[in-house]
Design a protein around this motif. Structure first.
Motif, PDB file in Angstrom:
ATOM      1  N   VAL A 184      17.253  67.418  11.378  1.00  0.00           N
ATOM      2  CA  VAL A 184      18.141  67.539  10.222  1.00  0.00           C
ATOM      3  C   VAL A 184      17.845  66.382   9.274  1.00  0.00           C
ATOM      4  O   VAL A 184      17.232  65.392   9.661  1.00  0.00           O
ATOM      5  N   VAL A 185      18.302  66.516   8.025  1.00  0.00           N
ATOM      6  CA  VAL A 185      18.121  65.464   7.023  1.00  0.00           C
ATOM      7  C   VAL A 185      19.500  65.023   6.563  1.00  0.00           C
ATOM      8  O   VAL A 185      20.291  65.833   6.073  1.00  0.00           O
ATOM      9  N   ALA A 186      19.804  63.741   6.729  1.00  0.00           N
ATOM     10  CA  ALA A 186      21.089  63.187   6.306  1.00  0.00           C
ATOM     11  C   ALA A 186      21.078  62.948   4.806  1.00  0.00           C
ATOM     12  O   ALA A 186      20.026  62.968   4.161  1.00  0.00           O
ATOM     13  N   LEU A 187      22.248  62.704   4.240  1.00  0.00           N
ATOM     14  CA  LEU A 187      22.347  62.402   2.813  1.00  0.00           C
ATOM     15  C   LEU A 187      21.470  61.220   2.427  1.00  0.00           C
ATOM     16  O   LEU A 187      20.882  61.196   1.352  1.00  0.00           O
ATOM     17  N   CYS A 188      21.336  60.251   3.310  1.00  0.00           N
ATOM     18  CA  CYS A 188      20.548  59.052   3.017  1.00  0.00           C
ATOM     19  C   CYS A 188      19.050  59.293   3.146  1.00  0.00           C
ATOM     20  O   CYS A 188      18.260  58.434   2.796  1.00  0.00           O
ATOM     21  N   GLY A 189      18.666  60.446   3.677  1.00  0.00           N
ATOM     22  CA  GLY A 189      17.250  60.763   3.825  1.00  0.00           C
ATOM     23  C   GLY A 189      16.720  60.625   5.239  1.00  0.00           C
ATOM     24  O   GLY A 189      15.588  60.981   5.509  1.00  0.00           O
ATOM     25  N   LYS A 190      17.511  60.104   6.156  1.00  0.00           N
ATOM     26  CA  LYS A 190      17.052  59.970   7.543  1.00  0.00           C
ATOM     27  C   LYS A 190      16.832  61.359   8.135  1.00  0.00           C
ATOM     28  O   LYS A 190      17.631  62.261   7.958  1.00  0.00           O
ATOM     29  N   ILE A 191      15.713  61.501   8.844  1.00  0.00           N
ATOM     30  CA  ILE A 191      15.361  62.759   9.498  1.00  0.00           C
ATOM     31  C   ILE A 191      15.348  62.510  11.005  1.00  0.00           C
ATOM     32  O   ILE A 191      14.669  61.598  11.476  1.00  0.00           O
ATOM     33  N   TRP A 192      16.084  63.330  11.743  1.00  0.00           N
ATOM     34  CA  TRP A 192      16.129  63.162  13.193  1.00  0.00           C
ATOM     35  C   TRP A 192      16.725  64.412  13.824  1.00  0.00           C
ATOM     36  O   TRP A 192      17.285  65.266  13.151  1.00  0.00           O
ATOM     37  N   VAL A 193      16.589  64.497  15.142  1.00  0.00           N
ATOM     38  CA  VAL A 193      17.217  65.564  15.906  1.00  0.00           C
ATOM     39  C   VAL A 193      18.465  64.961  16.540  1.00  0.00           C
ATOM     40  O   VAL A 193      18.370  64.037  17.347  1.00  0.00           O
ATOM     41  N   PRO A 194      19.660  65.449  16.151  1.00  0.00           N
ATOM     42  CA  PRO A 194      20.901  64.878  16.687  1.00  0.00           C
ATOM     43  C   PRO A 194      21.001  65.073  18.202  1.00  0.00           C
ATOM     44  O   PRO A 194      20.813  66.168  18.706  1.00  0.00           O
ATOM     45  N   LYS A 195      21.264  63.971  18.898  1.00  0.00           N
ATOM     46  CA  LYS A 195      21.395  64.025  20.355  1.00  0.00           C
ATOM     47  C   LYS A 195      22.623  63.267  20.852  1.00  0.00           C
ATOM     48  O   LYS A 195      23.049  63.474  21.965  1.00  0.00           O
ATOM     49  N   HIS A 196      23.137  62.364  20.020  1.00  0.00           N
ATOM     50  CA  HIS A 196      24.210  61.481  20.464  1.00  0.00           C
ATOM     51  C   HIS A 196      25.522  61.835  19.778  1.00  0.00           C
ATOM     52  O   HIS A 196      25.543  62.436  18.715  1.00  0.00           O
ATOM     53  N   ASP A 197      26.613  61.417  20.395  1.00  0.00           N
ATOM     54  CA  ASP A 197      27.940  61.622  19.835  1.00  0.00           C
ATOM     55  C   ASP A 197      28.127  60.679  18.650  1.00  0.00           C
ATOM     56  O   ASP A 197      28.153  59.455  18.825  1.00  0.00           O
ATOM     57  N   PRO A 198      28.259  61.219  17.424  1.00  0.00           N
ATOM     58  CA  PRO A 198      28.356  60.341  16.251  1.00  0.00           C
ATOM     59  C   PRO A 198      29.625  59.496  16.219  1.00  0.00           C
ATOM     60  O   PRO A 198      29.666  58.478  15.531  1.00  0.00           O
ATOM     61  N   SER A 199      30.653  59.883  16.972  1.00  0.00           N
ATOM     62  CA  SER A 199      31.887  59.095  16.960  1.00  0.00           C
ATOM     63  C   SER A 199      31.696  57.736  17.621  1.00  0.00           C
ATOM     64  O   SER A 199      32.535  56.854  17.483  1.00  0.00           O
ATOM     65  N   GLN A 200      30.587  57.546  18.315  1.00  0.00           N
ATOM     66  CA  GLN A 200      30.310  56.279  18.993  1.00  0.00           C
ATOM     67  C   GLN A 200      29.633  55.250  18.090  1.00  0.00           C
ATOM     68  O   GLN A 200      29.364  54.143  18.513  1.00  0.00           O
ATOM     69  N   TYR A 201      29.349  55.647  16.831  1.00  0.00           N
ATOM     70  CA  TYR A 201      28.593  54.783  15.923  1.00  0.00           C
ATOM     71  C   TYR A 201      29.319  54.634  14.595  1.00  0.00           C
ATOM     72  O   TYR A 201      30.044  55.528  14.177  1.00  0.00           O
ATOM     73  N   PRO A 202      29.091  53.520  13.903  1.00  0.00           N
ATOM     74  CA  PRO A 202      29.680  53.362  12.569  1.00  0.00           C
ATOM     75  C   PRO A 202      28.984  54.307  11.580  1.00  0.00           C
ATOM     76  O   PRO A 202      27.832  54.687  11.778  1.00  0.00           O
ATOM     77  N   VAL A 203      29.684  54.674  10.516  1.00  0.00           N
ATOM     78  CA  VAL A 203      29.127  55.571   9.501  1.00  0.00           C
ATOM     79  C   VAL A 203      28.055  54.827   8.700  1.00  0.00           C
ATOM     80  O   VAL A 203      28.234  53.672   8.326  1.00  0.00           O
ATOM     81  N   CYS A 204      26.962  55.511   8.455  1.00  0.00           N
ATOM     82  CA  CYS A 204      25.865  54.951   7.664  1.00  0.00           C
ATOM     83  C   CYS A 204      26.393  54.578   6.273  1.00  0.00           C
ATOM     84  O   CYS A 204      26.965  55.413   5.583  1.00  0.00           O
ATOM     85  N   PRO A 205      26.220  53.335   5.846  1.00  0.00           N
ATOM     86  CA  PRO A 205      26.742  52.923   4.539  1.00  0.00           C
ATOM     87  C   PRO A 205      26.120  53.700   3.380  1.00  0.00           C
ATOM     88  O   PRO A 205      26.799  54.014   2.397  1.00  0.00           O
ATOM     89  N   GLU A 206      24.845  54.022   3.472  1.00  0.00           N
ATOM     90  CA  GLU A 206      24.180  54.759   2.396  1.00  0.00           C
ATOM     91  C   GLU A 206      24.700  56.202   2.325  1.00  0.00           C
ATOM     92  O   GLU A 206      24.956  56.721   1.240  1.00  0.00           O
ATOM     93  N   CYS A 207      24.878  56.851   3.464  1.00  0.00           N
ATOM     94  CA  CYS A 207      25.455  58.204   3.484  1.00  0.00           C
ATOM     95  C   CYS A 207      26.855  58.191   2.877  1.00  0.00           C
ATOM     96  O   CYS A 207      27.203  59.067   2.088  1.00  0.00           O
ATOM     97  N   ARG A 208      27.660  57.198   3.269  1.00  0.00           N
ATOM     98  CA  ARG A 208      29.030  57.103   2.762  1.00  0.00           C
ATOM     99  C   ARG A 208      29.039  56.936   1.244  1.00  0.00           C
ATOM    100  O   ARG A 208      29.789  57.596   0.535  1.00  0.00           O
TER     101      ARG A 208
END
Length: 96
Positions: A64-88
Protein backbone atom coordinates in the motif's frame (compact mmCIF):
# COMPACT_ATOMS: atom_id res chain seq x y z
CA UNK A 1 10.46 7.97 -51.36
CA UNK A 2 7.78 7.04 -48.83
CA UNK A 3 8.38 6.03 -45.22
CA UNK A 4 7.12 2.52 -46.00
CA UNK A 5 10.00 2.08 -48.46
CA UNK A 6 12.50 2.74 -45.65
CA UNK A 7 10.91 0.31 -43.18
CA UNK A 8 12.63 -2.93 -42.24
CA UNK A 9 10.89 -5.58 -44.39
CA UNK A 10 11.57 -8.30 -41.80
CA UNK A 11 10.10 -6.48 -38.82
CA UNK A 12 6.40 -7.15 -38.09
CA UNK A 13 6.17 -3.49 -37.09
CA UNK A 14 7.10 -2.34 -40.60
CA UNK A 15 3.72 -3.44 -41.96
CA UNK A 16 1.21 -3.12 -39.13
CA UNK A 17 -1.71 -3.63 -41.54
CA UNK A 18 -0.66 -7.20 -42.30
CA UNK A 19 -1.83 -9.80 -39.82
CA UNK A 20 1.48 -11.67 -39.62
CA UNK A 21 1.53 -12.24 -35.87
CA UNK A 22 2.65 -10.27 -32.89
CA UNK A 23 5.74 -8.23 -32.24
CA UNK A 24 7.71 -8.09 -29.03
CA UNK A 25 9.05 -4.70 -28.04
CA UNK A 26 12.10 -4.79 -25.79
CA UNK A 27 11.99 -2.59 -22.73
CA UNK A 28 15.25 -1.55 -21.09
CA UNK A 29 15.89 -3.03 -17.67
CA UNK A 30 15.11 -0.51 -14.93
CA UNK A 31 15.64 -0.69 -11.22
CA UNK A 32 12.71 0.31 -9.09
CA UNK A 33 13.77 2.09 -5.95
CA UNK A 34 11.08 2.26 -3.32
CA UNK A 35 11.04 2.30 0.45
CA UNK A 36 9.36 -1.07 0.87
CA UNK A 37 11.10 -2.04 4.06
CA UNK A 38 9.46 -2.30 7.42
CA UNK A 39 12.56 -3.85 8.95
CA UNK A 40 14.23 -2.23 11.91
CA UNK A 41 12.85 0.54 14.06
CA UNK A 42 13.83 3.47 11.85
CA UNK A 43 10.25 4.00 10.62
CA UNK A 44 7.85 2.70 13.21
CA UNK A 45 4.81 4.86 12.59
CA UNK A 46 1.15 4.25 11.90
CA UNK A 47 0.52 5.66 8.41
CA UNK A 48 -2.68 6.95 6.81
CA UNK A 49 -3.99 4.61 4.10
CA UNK A 50 -7.58 4.07 2.95
CA UNK A 51 -9.37 1.19 4.67
CA UNK A 52 -10.22 -0.30 1.28
CA UNK A 53 -6.52 -0.43 0.34
CA UNK A 54 -5.64 -2.07 3.66
CA UNK A 55 -8.35 -4.71 3.17
CA UNK A 56 -7.17 -5.34 -0.39
CA UNK A 57 -3.57 -5.68 0.79
CA UNK A 58 -4.58 -8.24 3.41
CA UNK A 59 -6.15 -10.36 0.67
CA UNK A 60 -3.60 -9.91 -2.12
CA UNK A 61 -0.39 -9.21 -0.20
CA UNK A 62 0.26 -6.19 -2.41
CA UNK A 63 1.93 -3.14 -0.87
CA UNK A 64 0.00 0.00 0.00
CA UNK A 65 1.04 3.65 -0.35
CA UNK A 66 0.54 5.98 2.62
CA UNK A 67 -0.25 9.68 2.28
CA UNK A 68 3.40 10.44 3.02
CA UNK A 69 4.54 8.18 0.18
CA UNK A 70 5.78 5.22 2.23
CA UNK A 71 5.22 1.92 0.43
CA UNK A 72 4.94 -1.28 2.46
CA UNK A 73 2.86 -4.37 3.13
CA UNK A 74 0.95 -3.82 6.40
CA UNK A 75 1.75 -6.54 8.93
CA UNK A 76 1.67 -4.85 12.33
CA UNK A 77 -1.06 -3.41 14.51
CA UNK A 78 -0.95 0.35 13.84
CA UNK A 79 -2.36 1.16 17.28
CA UNK A 80 1.03 0.16 18.73
CA UNK A 81 2.83 3.02 16.95
CA UNK A 82 2.62 6.82 16.92
CA UNK A 83 0.98 8.43 13.87
CA UNK A 84 3.38 9.46 11.12
CA UNK A 85 3.79 13.26 11.39
CA UNK A 86 3.91 13.70 7.61
CA UNK A 87 0.73 11.64 7.07
CA UNK A 88 -1.02 13.64 9.80
CA UNK A 89 0.04 16.96 8.24
CA UNK A 90 -1.16 15.93 4.75
CA UNK A 91 -4.45 14.60 6.11
CA UNK A 92 -5.13 17.79 8.07
CA UNK A 93 -4.41 19.91 4.95
CA UNK A 94 -6.86 17.77 2.96
CA UNK A 95 -9.59 18.23 5.58
CA UNK A 96 -9.38 22.04 5.64
Amino acid sequence: MEAADLADPVSPLSSPDQATGTAVLERPQTEEQTNRSDDGDADRFAHYVSRDRIAESKITGRPVVALCGKIWVPKHDPSQYPVCPECRRIYEEMMH
